[in-house]
Design a protein around this motif. Sequence first.
Motif, mmCIF file in Angstrom:
data_model
loop_
_atom_site.group_PDB
_atom_site.id
_atom_site.type_symbol
_atom_site.label_atom_id
_atom_site.label_comp_id
_atom_site.label_asym_id
_atom_site.label_seq_id
_atom_site.Cartn_x
_atom_site.Cartn_y
_atom_site.Cartn_z
ATOM 1 N N VAL A 80 6.516 -0.065 -8.383
ATOM 2 C CA VAL A 80 6.592 0.879 -7.272
ATOM 3 C C VAL A 80 5.201 1.436 -6.957
ATOM 4 C CG1 VAL A 80 7.427 3.147 -6.580
ATOM 5 C CG2 VAL A 80 9.003 1.504 -7.608
ATOM 6 N N ASP A 81 4.481 1.838 -8.012
ATOM 7 C CA ASP A 81 3.158 2.425 -7.802
ATOM 8 C C ASP A 81 2.200 1.435 -7.162
ATOM 9 O OD1 ASP A 81 4.000 4.791 -8.878
ATOM 10 O OD2 ASP A 81 3.135 4.433 -10.874
ATOM 11 N N GLU A 82 2.320 0.153 -7.521
ATOM 12 C CA GLU A 82 1.391 -0.865 -7.026
ATOM 13 C C GLU A 82 1.916 -1.610 -5.803
ATOM 14 O OE1 GLU A 82 -1.571 -1.139 -8.076
ATOM 15 O OE2 GLU A 82 -1.421 0.140 -9.851
ATOM 16 N N GLY A 83 3.133 -1.302 -5.367
ATOM 17 C CA GLY A 83 3.700 -1.982 -4.218
ATOM 18 C C GLY A 83 3.985 -3.443 -4.493
ATOM 19 N N GLU A 116 2.167 -8.204 0.239
ATOM 20 C CA GLU A 116 1.912 -7.506 1.488
ATOM 21 C C GLU A 116 3.180 -6.902 2.086
ATOM 22 O OE1 GLU A 116 0.425 -10.785 3.557
ATOM 23 O OE2 GLU A 116 -1.637 -10.557 2.892
ATOM 24 N N ASP A 117 4.296 -7.565 1.895
ATOM 25 C CA ASP A 117 5.524 -7.140 2.538
ATOM 26 C C ASP A 117 6.207 -5.990 1.803
ATOM 27 O OD1 ASP A 117 5.133 -9.128 4.381
ATOM 28 O OD2 ASP A 117 6.311 -10.590 3.252
ATOM 29 N N ASP A 118 5.587 -5.570 0.679
ATOM 30 C CA ASP A 118 6.278 -4.591 -0.144
ATOM 31 C C ASP A 118 5.470 -3.316 -0.318
ATOM 32 O OD1 ASP A 118 8.581 -6.337 -1.057
ATOM 33 O OD2 ASP A 118 6.868 -7.545 -1.667
ATOM 34 N N THR A 119 4.606 -3.008 0.658
ATOM 35 C CA THR A 119 3.757 -1.833 0.510
ATOM 36 C C THR A 119 4.530 -0.549 0.773
ATOM 37 O OG1 THR A 119 3.045 -2.131 2.791
ATOM 38 C CG2 THR A 119 1.656 -3.097 1.085
ATOM 39 N N GLU A 120 5.637 -0.663 1.480
ATOM 40 C CA GLU A 120 6.441 0.526 1.731
ATOM 41 C C GLU A 120 7.592 0.577 0.728
ATOM 42 O OE1 GLU A 120 7.735 0.597 5.726
ATOM 43 O OE2 GLU A 120 5.718 0.558 6.584
ATOM 44 N N ILE A 121 7.595 1.569 -0.075
ATOM 45 C CA ILE A 121 8.620 1.713 -1.115
ATOM 46 C C ILE A 121 9.636 2.754 -0.671
ATOM 47 C CG2 ILE A 121 9.012 2.187 -3.538
ATOM 48 C CD1 ILE A 121 7.251 -0.210 -2.985
ATOM 49 N N LYS A 122 10.897 2.410 -0.843
ATOM 50 C CA LYS A 122 11.947 3.318 -0.413
ATOM 51 C C LYS A 122 11.911 4.614 -1.218
ATOM 52 C CE LYS A 122 15.059 -0.398 1.025
ATOM 53 N NZ LYS A 122 16.376 -1.017 0.820
ATOM 54 N N ASP A 123 12.071 5.725 -0.507
ATOM 55 C CA ASP A 123 12.062 7.018 -1.182
ATOM 56 C C ASP A 123 13.163 7.102 -2.226
ATOM 57 O OD1 ASP A 123 9.949 7.798 0.311
ATOM 58 O OD2 ASP A 123 11.158 8.845 1.830
#
Length: 395
Positions: free
Chosen positions: A277-280, A379-386
């Motif tokens: 999560v921290d590293e996306g 690249e596609d995982d830089t936004e992590i769900k809250d």
Amino acid sequence: MNQGKTKEEILAATGATLGVNQATFDVKAGEIFVIMGLSGSGKSTLVRMLNRLIEPTNGNVYIDEANVSQMNKNDLRDIRRKKISMVFQNFGLFPHRTILENTEYGLEVQGVPKAERQEKAEQALDNAGLLPYKDQFPDQLSGGMQQRVGLARALANDPDILLMDEAFSALDPLIRRDMQDELIEMQKTLNKTIIFITHDLNESLRLGNRIAIMKDGEVVQVGTGEEILSNPANDYVKRFVEDIDRTKVYTAQHIMEEPTAVTTQLETPSEALRIMVDEGMSNILVVDKDEQLIGFVTREEVESLLHQGHDDISSVVQSDVPEVESGALIDDLFDVIHDSETPIAVTSNKGELEGVIVRSNVIGAMTTDTQYDVINNNEDDTEIKDSTKEELDHE
């Protein structure tokens, strides 16, 4: 020359051609040292000065501590017979001698007894894959096979140094590449000191541990292929290398990066997931306590383990991570990275993880810029769900 006149100025003033001008370099034992340049650059003159087929007008040539330039005829003859062998572009085979007789010729000149020299010649032909043709004559063999006979003849003497003057230039492209492959494989076993002359930059980059580039009789740069491509000494060298396919020269080591993060198979699902999560990251490489690569886990699988209450992530570690060594050419990585969901792992010959290569680095290597933009390997995982962050905080 001592007045600093150019090759063209000397020719205009004196009618004399300056073949080699102040060439200074060293060759390490066991390396393939390539001397390259365009026609008329002085490379063939230079290599013939090393064994005094052409007499230097000034300067010295040393083999170990022995000064070849000052040797008398007997010592020079001994060096040529036992220390140095030469392979020419035009094969140089005797048409009236069989393949075996051609191969043993150097040993015959040395006065080696017939039985011994035939045994050594047959071994050299066997190594070249030509033993079945030993009783045939040169005109019964193809050009590529004749060149291999020339190479076998040179190696039958078991020289320390091999001089190869445009040895593959007269061959068809496919045969030429085969001969390059054979030389590379042979060198792994024999570990000779080879000075290889060529006008083909691709050939020099493929064969040479180091390369000397010549222009107008001068050595303008000496370095590895990578050093010459990434840091050309002048505009001449820069123009020389500008159209080279860098993916056939640069290796995995040039584009790998430090792993953003790794984990171990005994890591808890919550901690492994927190790292991702921290590293996306959508997946993470897994190593053991000795930094040996084990495999990878995906975020989805780790989230599942977290919900199920598992103590560690060992049950979902997948072992099919593509691995390459740091010396692998970038050209060989395209298919690997295209078919992989994970970065390529760069490992040592002991299996230790040295770095990772992501798709963007491979694509960037095709440009002429030696500085590669490092893009996050997910690249596609830089936004992590809250919700995921909140669940980890609660855990």
